[in-house]
Scaffold this motif. Structure first.
Motif, PDB file in Angstrom:
ATOM      1  N   TYR A  46       0.812  -1.216   0.000  1.00 55.33           N
ATOM      2  CA  TYR A  46       0.000   0.000   0.000  1.00 55.33           C
ATOM      3  C   TYR A  46       0.847   1.269   0.000  1.00 55.33           C
ATOM      4  O   TYR A  46       0.344   2.364  -0.216  1.00 55.33           O
ATOM      5  CB  TYR A  46      -0.952   0.001   1.194  1.00 55.33           C
ATOM      6  CG  TYR A  46      -1.909  -1.159   1.160  1.00 55.33           C
ATOM      7  CD1 TYR A  46      -2.948  -1.186   0.232  1.00 55.33           C
ATOM      8  CD2 TYR A  46      -1.761  -2.231   2.024  1.00 55.33           C
ATOM      9  CE1 TYR A  46      -3.824  -2.258   0.173  1.00 55.33           C
ATOM     10  CE2 TYR A  46      -2.627  -3.308   1.979  1.00 55.33           C
ATOM     11  CZ  TYR A  46      -3.659  -3.316   1.055  1.00 55.33           C
ATOM     12  OH  TYR A  46      -4.512  -4.381   0.998  1.00 55.33           O
ATOM     13  N   SER A  47       2.141   1.141   0.244  1.00 57.09           N
ATOM     14  CA  SER A  47       3.008   2.317   0.273  1.00 57.09           C
ATOM     15  C   SER A  47       3.087   2.991  -1.090  1.00 57.09           C
ATOM     16  O   SER A  47       3.201   4.210  -1.176  1.00 57.09           O
ATOM     17  CB  SER A  47       4.405   1.945   0.766  1.00 57.09           C
ATOM     18  OG  SER A  47       5.031   1.066  -0.142  1.00 57.09           O
ATOM     19  N   GLU A  48       3.010   2.210  -2.179  1.00 64.66           N
ATOM     20  CA  GLU A  48       3.051   2.813  -3.508  1.00 64.66           C
ATOM     21  C   GLU A  48       1.789   3.625  -3.767  1.00 64.66           C
ATOM     22  O   GLU A  48       1.837   4.681  -4.380  1.00 64.66           O
ATOM     23  CB  GLU A  48       3.234   1.739  -4.582  1.00 64.66           C
ATOM     24  CG  GLU A  48       3.603   2.320  -5.913  1.00 64.66           C
ATOM     25  CD  GLU A  48       4.130   1.287  -6.888  1.00 64.66           C
ATOM     26  OE1 GLU A  48       4.497   1.697  -7.997  1.00 64.66           O
ATOM     27  OE2 GLU A  48       4.179   0.093  -6.553  1.00 64.66           O
ATOM     28  N   ILE A  49       0.659   3.157  -3.267  1.00 63.79           N
ATOM     29  CA  ILE A  49      -0.587   3.914  -3.403  1.00 63.79           C
ATOM     30  C   ILE A  49      -0.480   5.204  -2.605  1.00 63.79           C
ATOM     31  O   ILE A  49      -0.863   6.274  -3.083  1.00 63.79           O
ATOM     32  CB  ILE A  49      -1.798   3.070  -2.931  1.00 63.79           C
ATOM     33  CG1 ILE A  49      -1.964   1.849  -3.831  1.00 63.79           C
ATOM     34  CG2 ILE A  49      -3.068   3.912  -2.902  1.00 63.79           C
ATOM     35  CD1 ILE A  49      -2.961   0.827  -3.318  1.00 63.79           C
ATOM     36  N   LEU A  50       0.065   5.119  -1.390  1.00 66.24           N
ATOM     37  CA  LEU A  50       0.245   6.308  -0.572  1.00 66.24           C
ATOM     38  C   LEU A  50       1.198   7.287  -1.238  1.00 66.24           C
ATOM     39  O   LEU A  50       0.911   8.490  -1.322  1.00 66.24           O
ATOM     40  CB  LEU A  50       0.759   5.931   0.826  1.00 66.24           C
ATOM     41  CG  LEU A  50       1.055   7.104   1.765  1.00 66.24           C
ATOM     42  CD1 LEU A  50      -0.212   7.903   2.047  1.00 66.24           C
ATOM     43  CD2 LEU A  50       1.670   6.597   3.067  1.00 66.24           C
ATOM     44  N   GLY A  51       2.320   6.788  -1.730  1.00 64.23           N
ATOM     45  CA  GLY A  51       3.288   7.658  -2.403  1.00 64.23           C
ATOM     46  C   GLY A  51       2.694   8.323  -3.629  1.00 64.23           C
ATOM     47  O   GLY A  51       2.872   9.531  -3.842  1.00 64.23           O
ATOM     48  N   GLY A  52       1.967   7.571  -4.436  1.00 66.48           N
ATOM     49  CA  GLY A  52       1.311   8.132  -5.614  1.00 66.48           C
ATOM     50  C   GLY A  52       0.268   9.161  -5.234  1.00 66.48           C
ATOM     51  O   GLY A  52       0.125  10.201  -5.886  1.00 66.48           O
ATOM     52  N   SER A  53      -0.465   8.892  -4.152  1.00 69.07           N
ATOM     53  CA  SER A  53      -1.482   9.840  -3.689  1.00 69.07           C
ATOM     54  C   SER A  53      -0.848  11.147  -3.219  1.00 69.07           C
ATOM     55  O   SER A  53      -1.391  12.226  -3.455  1.00 69.07           O
ATOM     56  CB  SER A  53      -2.291   9.220  -2.537  1.00 69.07           C
ATOM     57  OG  SER A  53      -2.941   8.067  -2.970  1.00 69.07           O
ATOM     58  N   ILE A  54       0.297  11.038  -2.557  1.00 69.81           N
ATOM     59  CA  ILE A  54       1.007  12.249  -2.111  1.00 69.81           C
ATOM     60  C   ILE A  54       1.413  13.085  -3.318  1.00 69.81           C
ATOM     61  O   ILE A  54       1.180  14.302  -3.349  1.00 69.81           O
ATOM     62  CB  ILE A  54       2.247  11.879  -1.257  1.00 69.81           C
ATOM     63  CG1 ILE A  54       1.816  11.299   0.087  1.00 69.81           C
ATOM     64  CG2 ILE A  54       3.157  13.097  -1.043  1.00 69.81           C
ATOM     65  CD1 ILE A  54       2.952  10.675   0.887  1.00 69.81           C
ATOM     66  N   LEU A  55       2.014  12.446  -4.323  1.00 70.76           N
ATOM     67  CA  LEU A  55       2.433  13.183  -5.519  1.00 70.76           C
ATOM     68  C   LEU A  55       1.239  13.775  -6.250  1.00 70.76           C
ATOM     69  O   LEU A  55       1.274  14.931  -6.673  1.00 70.76           O
ATOM     70  CB  LEU A  55       3.219  12.267  -6.464  1.00 70.76           C
ATOM     71  CG  LEU A  55       4.563  11.782  -5.981  1.00 70.76           C
ATOM     72  CD1 LEU A  55       5.208  10.905  -7.039  1.00 70.76           C
ATOM     73  CD2 LEU A  55       5.458  12.951  -5.658  1.00 70.76           C
ATOM     74  N   PHE A  56       0.199  12.979  -6.432  1.00 71.03           N
ATOM     75  CA  PHE A  56      -0.991  13.437  -7.131  1.00 71.03           C
ATOM     76  C   PHE A  56      -1.603  14.634  -6.399  1.00 71.03           C
ATOM     77  O   PHE A  56      -1.929  15.653  -7.006  1.00 71.03           O
ATOM     78  CB  PHE A  56      -2.012  12.292  -7.252  1.00 71.03           C
ATOM     79  CG  PHE A  56      -3.190  12.618  -8.110  1.00 71.03           C
ATOM     80  CD1 PHE A  56      -3.146  12.377  -9.470  1.00 71.03           C
ATOM     81  CD2 PHE A  56      -4.346  13.172  -7.571  1.00 71.03           C
ATOM     82  CE1 PHE A  56      -4.216  12.671 -10.285  1.00 71.03           C
ATOM     83  CE2 PHE A  56      -5.422  13.470  -8.362  1.00 71.03           C
ATOM     84  CZ  PHE A  56      -5.379  13.220  -9.732  1.00 71.03           C
ATOM     85  N   GLY A  57      -1.762  14.502  -5.086  1.00 67.63           N
ATOM     86  CA  GLY A  57      -2.342  15.580  -4.289  1.00 67.63           C
ATOM     87  C   GLY A  57      -1.490  16.838  -4.295  1.00 67.63           C
ATOM     88  O   GLY A  57      -2.008  17.956  -4.406  1.00 67.63           O
ATOM     89  N   PHE A  58      -0.174  16.665  -4.202  1.00 66.57           N
ATOM     90  CA  PHE A  58       0.710  17.826  -4.219  1.00 66.57           C
ATOM     91  C   PHE A  58       0.657  18.520  -5.573  1.00 66.57           C
ATOM     92  O   PHE A  58       0.593  19.746  -5.651  1.00 66.57           O
ATOM     93  CB  PHE A  58       2.142  17.418  -3.883  1.00 66.57           C
ATOM     94  CG  PHE A  58       3.061  18.586  -3.714  1.00 66.57           C
ATOM     95  CD1 PHE A  58       2.982  19.395  -2.598  1.00 66.57           C
ATOM     96  CD2 PHE A  58       3.984  18.913  -4.689  1.00 66.57           C
ATOM     97  CE1 PHE A  58       3.806  20.504  -2.438  1.00 66.57           C
ATOM     98  CE2 PHE A  58       4.818  20.001  -4.547  1.00 66.57           C
ATOM     99  CZ  PHE A  58       4.725  20.789  -3.420  1.00 66.57           C
TER     100      PHE A  58
END
Length: 184
Positions: free
Chosen positions: A165-177
């Motif tokens: 799930y860390s890749e989903i979290l990392g992608g979400s951080i980038l997408f949100g930023f």
């Protein structure tokens, strides 16, 4: 030290930390890819160099180029971060998909360039204002390098707890930023 210099130094430190926060966010996501410490050191150093070069180029061109280019660099960086974040989220669900950008070779240069685009537009305005150039460049570079290292090391720790799930979290951080940058 004069009071004016102290005020300028404090303002530059805050600006350097603010500019380094996008590098921190991206590094947090990259750190979740289980990078080796040697790679983390190289990525942080490369991001720091780009945060030195991009505002320097911006300062040099600050008197030549109009302020309109600043908006274009922010939009380009935002869209790239949104794209990378969306691709990371997608690849977490599709195990056959390849990562869009690896922090190696050309991919590392693209990552460093992307997170330093905002420092280019800041450099444009600093070139006009006559700020102490060397001090600003050193602060921008060191701050982004340190924040990158901190982000990647934290990302490594989070990856150990979150697993896939860390890749989903990392992608979400980038997408949100990226979305936040685009909408601001």
């Amino acid at each position: 030290m004069s009071e004016y210099f102290v005020r300028e130094l404090i303002a530059l430190i805050f600006m350097a930390v603010a500019l380094g926060m996008d590098a921190f966010s991206l590094s947090l996501a990259m750190g979740m890819q289980e990078l080796r410490l040697k790679r983390i050191a190289l990525i942080g150093f490369t991001i720091g160099i780009f945060h030195l070069l991009m505002p320097f180029i911006g300062i040099l061109l600050g008197k030549v180029i109009s302020g309109q280019i600043g908006n274009m660099t922010t939009i380009a960086a935002s869209l790239l971060l949104i794209g990378i974040g969306a691709q990371m989220i997608f690849s977490a669900f599709n195990h056959e998909a390849k990562k869009l950008i690896h922090p190696f070779g050309l991919g590392l240069l693209i990552v460093a360039f992307t997170v330093s685009l905002d420092s280019f537009s800041i450099g444009l305005s600093l070139g006009i204002s006559g700020v102490k150039t060397l001090l600003a460049l050193i602060l921008f570079s060191v701050s982004s390098m340190m924040l990158s290292w901190i982000g990647m090391l934290l990302g490594r720790k989070v990856h150990g707890f979150l697993g896939k799930y860390s890749e989903i979290l990392g992608g979400s951080i980038l997408f949100g930023f990226g979305l936040m940058l685009l909408l601001s």
